[in-house]
Design an enzyme around this catalytic site. Structure first.
Site, PDB file in Angstrom:
ATOM      1  N   PHE A  45       4.100   6.825  -0.330  1.00  0.00           N
ATOM      2  CA  PHE A  45       3.400   5.755  -1.031  1.00  0.00           C
ATOM      3  C   PHE A  45       2.056   5.396  -0.414  1.00  0.00           C
ATOM      4  O   PHE A  45       1.243   4.729  -1.037  1.00  0.00           O
ATOM      5  CB  PHE A  45       4.275   4.491  -1.071  1.00  0.00           C
ATOM      6  CG  PHE A  45       4.392   3.776   0.259  1.00  0.00           C
ATOM      7  CD1 PHE A  45       3.424   2.869   0.674  1.00  0.00           C
ATOM      8  CD2 PHE A  45       5.474   4.009   1.094  1.00  0.00           C
ATOM      9  CE1 PHE A  45       3.529   2.216   1.897  1.00  0.00           C
ATOM     10  CE2 PHE A  45       5.588   3.361   2.317  1.00  0.00           C
ATOM     11  CZ  PHE A  45       4.610   2.459   2.715  1.00  0.00           C
TER      12      PHE A  45
ATOM     13  N   LYS B 127       6.063  15.409  -7.411  1.00  0.00           N
ATOM     14  CA  LYS B 127       6.878  14.205  -7.464  1.00  0.00           C
ATOM     15  C   LYS B 127       6.151  13.098  -6.717  1.00  0.00           C
ATOM     16  O   LYS B 127       6.160  13.052  -5.488  1.00  0.00           O
ATOM     17  CB  LYS B 127       8.257  14.415  -6.830  1.00  0.00           C
ATOM     18  CG  LYS B 127       9.229  13.279  -7.166  1.00  0.00           C
ATOM     19  CD  LYS B 127      10.280  13.034  -6.106  1.00  0.00           C
ATOM     20  CE  LYS B 127       9.824  12.143  -5.013  1.00  0.00           C
ATOM     21  NZ  LYS B 127       9.567  10.720  -5.418  1.00  0.00           N
TER      22      LYS B 127
ATOM     23  N   LYS C  89       7.165   4.286  -5.657  1.00  0.00           N
ATOM     24  CA  LYS C  89       6.618   2.948  -5.413  1.00  0.00           C
ATOM     25  C   LYS C  89       5.233   2.750  -6.010  1.00  0.00           C
ATOM     26  O   LYS C  89       4.833   1.622  -6.287  1.00  0.00           O
ATOM     27  CB  LYS C  89       6.579   2.669  -3.908  1.00  0.00           C
ATOM     28  CG  LYS C  89       7.961   2.645  -3.269  1.00  0.00           C
ATOM     29  CD  LYS C  89       7.877   2.428  -1.766  1.00  0.00           C
ATOM     30  CE  LYS C  89       9.274   2.426  -1.148  1.00  0.00           C
ATOM     31  NZ  LYS C  89       9.229   2.285   0.331  1.00  0.00           N
TER      32      LYS C  89
ATOM     33  N   CYS D 150      -0.565   7.249   7.897  1.00  0.00           N
ATOM     34  CA  CYS D 150      -0.019   8.081   8.966  1.00  0.00           C
ATOM     35  C   CYS D 150      -0.996   8.265  10.114  1.00  0.00           C
ATOM     36  O   CYS D 150      -0.599   8.671  11.205  1.00  0.00           O
ATOM     37  CB  CYS D 150       0.403   9.436   8.409  1.00  0.00           C
ATOM     38  SG  CYS D 150      -0.940  10.352   7.626  1.00  0.00           S
TER      39      CYS D 150
ATOM     40  N   GLU E  24       7.927   4.078  14.364  1.00  0.00           N
ATOM     41  CA  GLU E  24       6.699   3.839  13.609  1.00  0.00           C
ATOM     42  C   GLU E  24       6.809   2.495  12.894  1.00  0.00           C
ATOM     43  O   GLU E  24       7.675   2.303  12.048  1.00  0.00           O
ATOM     44  CB  GLU E  24       6.483   4.967  12.592  1.00  0.00           C
ATOM     45  CG  GLU E  24       5.161   4.898  11.870  1.00  0.00           C
ATOM     46  CD  GLU E  24       4.973   6.078  10.931  1.00  0.00           C
ATOM     47  OE1 GLU E  24       3.819   6.401  10.614  1.00  0.00           O
ATOM     48  OE2 GLU E  24       5.986   6.677  10.509  1.00  0.00           O
TER      49      GLU E  24
END
Length: 709
Positions: free
Chosen positions: A362, A386, A390, A494, A594
């Site tokens: 997301f 895909k 969200k 990330c 994380e």
């Protein structure tokens, strides 16, 4: 033995029935059967049709009916009945039965045997001689100008060299026109197309999913945006208001099969489409993204919550990948070695894999899909995407633009869902490669399951990115950089800078860091002065708050707490303000895991060696940066740090698309990473060819020796 070989060579070509599959509508099913028939050399006729439920297609070599009437008394009613039932197609008993099931058409083969030879010349195919609607109008104009059929045909062939019609067919059209019949059918050629480019924008503009309230995002199956037949769906909430933005259906198993079949069916033609043609589609695609960047950014802000500025950056970063795809021709070039031994050359070429798939997270609704499918399809693959459940809207909008740019039907497909659809992607035998970005547990699961099926996979998962701040670092520049990299996009990326290791004293940094963090404006992403928007959901907020509290409970010092922030006008939003924890140690859960939120962890080290050791020992790490004015310290850090992406006085060491994303350790699983040459290698495979062109006069037999120098 020789007699057997000769017999096999003289046997007539064995024709095949069309492969069964699942289709979006009746017309696509008929087109699939017709296209396959031409490749096999036979004609398909509709034997029976109940438009809404069933269509039965029969095979006939040339459309000739055979009379099998019995000799009976002509005056009897039995004779009439016998004539009706006795006259039938008998050249071939093949039948394809398409039935509508749960909104999709499923093709089954009732009889797959053939008892006639294939058509040897395509001109024998009745459908190969027909004219398009435009050609009909030209025939009318040229007839009124006094041209003869042969003259008309000659001029038509100037624009359509593959036209197989004869002057007799032109004459028949002229006769219909004289009778006032202008409703001449626009016959599509059943021959394989030379170019895969066609304008499918009409299928986009006719989509009705946006007219729903709330909208229900569609699947993209075989070039058509269609609403899923599934009764189950997920509400996508605006994290700033908790209002429903749209609904995401759980794609059914049959719909997923239709997507895979469409991608598999489109692959041979797309693979053979010239690379220059594929590049032109990408050029058009990037032009359309620039045109609609405002719409994309607003959609990202509504579904994800990030500020409009961050949303623009999301799209712009993905746009760089599309621009990179526009230049793939040179990067796909193989290698050639002449005369490896006498008269023999060898060369390698890169070929696409087939059907590939991408599973998206997301955090970057536009950038990560654009990481995946533009490179994959430009390399000649077809793709199943895909998006995250969200925030799927941006991916669907990008797919609409790709279709508008000319991407052929079936090259890009979109399915929605959660665990079931991910399992289906991992297990399907026709999918050759999977690109995954997402959380740690899901990434490990996808990698293990897909690898067990023999698929090629790249899996980029959780990260803990560090910055090492040396005592000689520029204070103002470093603080501004740390705040922007740590709290931008609410820390939901990330490559967010989540941990800072200060070498030497931490005290002189803390107050100034808190001061700059407090100056950040927290509000809904649509507000013009917003610096920090909400996190993606209430569940994400609860997880972030839990890790913050866990850090406090285990000894961390909370020098800035953003958990209880209230944004006027958006009291129900999932907001967390900038949060800073100091005195963090390596054994705390908030450090090990994380956080994925606007939380900055501050640590202290006595030396650069200790700081490098802290960073290198963490199990997740996409990148690490050092802030210093010392070239010696920077070089030492660059050499000794055990991460693959290193920044020197830059907070986020993400390379541009022409350089590979080089995450390592458990943060990445797979042999080939994203972007750059590695990305192209991931979506292609090497074929090596060894060739010899020479005559051997006087040779008495074949040589059994291996070629050597």
């Amino acid at each position: 033995m020789d007699i057997q070989i000769c017999t096999e060579l003289n046997e007539p070509q064995q024709m095949l029935p069309p492969p069964p599959g699942t289709f979006v509508d009746r017309e696509e099913l008929i087109q699939h059967v017709g296209d396959f028939a031409v490749s096999q050399g036979y004609v398909v006729t509709i034997k029976q049709s109940k438009r809404d439920r069933v269509v039965v297609l029969g095979c006939d070599r040339g459309g000739v009916y055979r009379n099998r009437r019995k000799s009976v008394d002509d005056s009897s009613s039995e004779c009439i009945r016998k004539r009706k039932t006795g006259t039938r197609l008998t050249n071939c008993p093949f039948e394809a039965v398409g039935k509508k099931d749960d909104g999709l058409w499923v093709l089954a083969i009732k009889d797959g045997t053939h008892n006639h030879e294939p058509i040897k010349d395509i001109s024998e195919h009745p459908s190969a001689r027909r004219f398009t609607e435009r050609e009909i109008l030209l025939i009318k104009e040229m007839t009124e100008a006094g041209l003869k059929p042969r003259q008309i045909l000659k001029r038509l062939r100037q624009s359509n060299p593959d036209l197989l019609s004869t002057p007799k067919h032109v004459y028949n059209v002229k006769a219909k026109l004289r009778q006032g019949n202008m409703a001449v059918r626009n016959f599509k050629s059943l021959r394989p197309q030379k170019s895969a480019v066609r304008n499918n924008y009409l299928t986009v503009t006719e989509s009705s999913w946006r007219q729903r309230n709330p909208p229900r995002v569609p699947n993209l199956l075989g070039g058509r945006f269609v609403d899923s037949q599934s009764s189950s769906s997920i509400d996508v909430l605006n994290p700033a208001t908790q209002q429903v933005v749209c609904q995401v259906p759980f794609t059914t198993n049959e719909e997923f099969k239709a997507a895979v079949f469409a991608a598999k069916r489109a692959f041979p033609l797309w693979q053979n489409t010239p690379i220059a043609t594929r590049q032109r589609i990408m050029f058009k695609f990037q032009e359309l993204i620039r045109r609609d960047i405002d719409k994309l950014a607003r959609n990202i802000t509504a579904e994800h919550g990030k500020t409009l500025k961050d949303a623009y950056d999301d799209v712009s970063r993905g746009l760089e990948d599309v621009e990179h795809a526009c230049g793939l021709a040179t990067l796909q070039m193989g290698e050639f070695v002449s005369n490896v031994c006498t008269g023999i050359d060898t060369y390698s070429i890169r070929e696409p894999l087939g059907v590939c798939a991408g599973i998206c997270p997301f955090d970057f609704p536009a950038m990560i899909p654009l990481w995946m499918f533009p490179i994959a399809v430009t390399c000649g693959n077809t793709f199943i995407l895909k998006p995250s459940e969200k925030d799927p809207g941006a991916a669907v909008m990008l797919a609409e633009l790709a279709v508008e740019a000319g991407l052929p039907n079936g090259v890009l497909n979109i399915v929605h869902g959660t665990n079931d659809i991910v399992n289906a992607i991992c297990d399907d035998e026709d999918i050759k490669a999977i690109s995954f970005v997402g959380p740690n547990v899901a990434g490990a699961y996808v990698y293990a399951r897909a690898s067990a099926k023999g698929k090629r996979i790249q899996s980029n998962v959780g990260a803990k990115n560090h910055a090492v701040v040396m005592p000689d670092a520029s204070i103002d520049a470093t603080l501004n950089t740390l705040v922007a990299a740590g709290f931008g996009a609410a820390g939901q990326k990330c490559m967010a800078l989540s941990t800072v290791v200060f070498v030497g004293s931490l005290n002189r940094w803390e107050d100034k860091l808190v001061e700059r963090a407090k100056a950040i404006k927290v509000s809904a992403g649509t507000e013009p002065d917003a610096d920090l928007g909400p996190v993606i959901s209430e569940q994400a907020k609860e997880q972030i708050c839990r890790l913050i509290q866990k850090g406090v409970d285990t000894g961390a010092k909370l020098i800035l707490d953003g958990r209880n922030i209230v944004v006027p006008g958006y009291e129900h939003g999932s907001f967390i303000g900038p949060t800073i924890l100091s005195n963090v140690t390596t054994n705390m859960e908030c450090y090990k895991e994380e956080v994925f939120g606007p939380v900055l962890l501050c640590m202290q080290a006595d030396s650069i060696e200790e700081a490098i050791n802290i960073v290198s020992r963490h199990k997740y790490s996409n990148g690490a940066s050092i802030f210093t004015t010392s070239g010696v310290a920077a070089r030492k850090f660059q050499t000794e740090i055990e991460v693959r992406q290193v920044g020197i006085n830059v907070p986020i060491s993400v390379p541009l698309p022409f350089s590979s994303f080089t995450s390592c350790k458990p943060s990445f699983a797979g042999d080939l990473n994203f972007d750059g040459k590695a990305g192209i290698q991931f979506y292609t495979q090497v074929k090596t060819v060894t060739q010899q062109w020479k005559d051997l006069p006087g040779s008495n037999g074949a040589s059994l020796e291996m070629p050597n120098s």
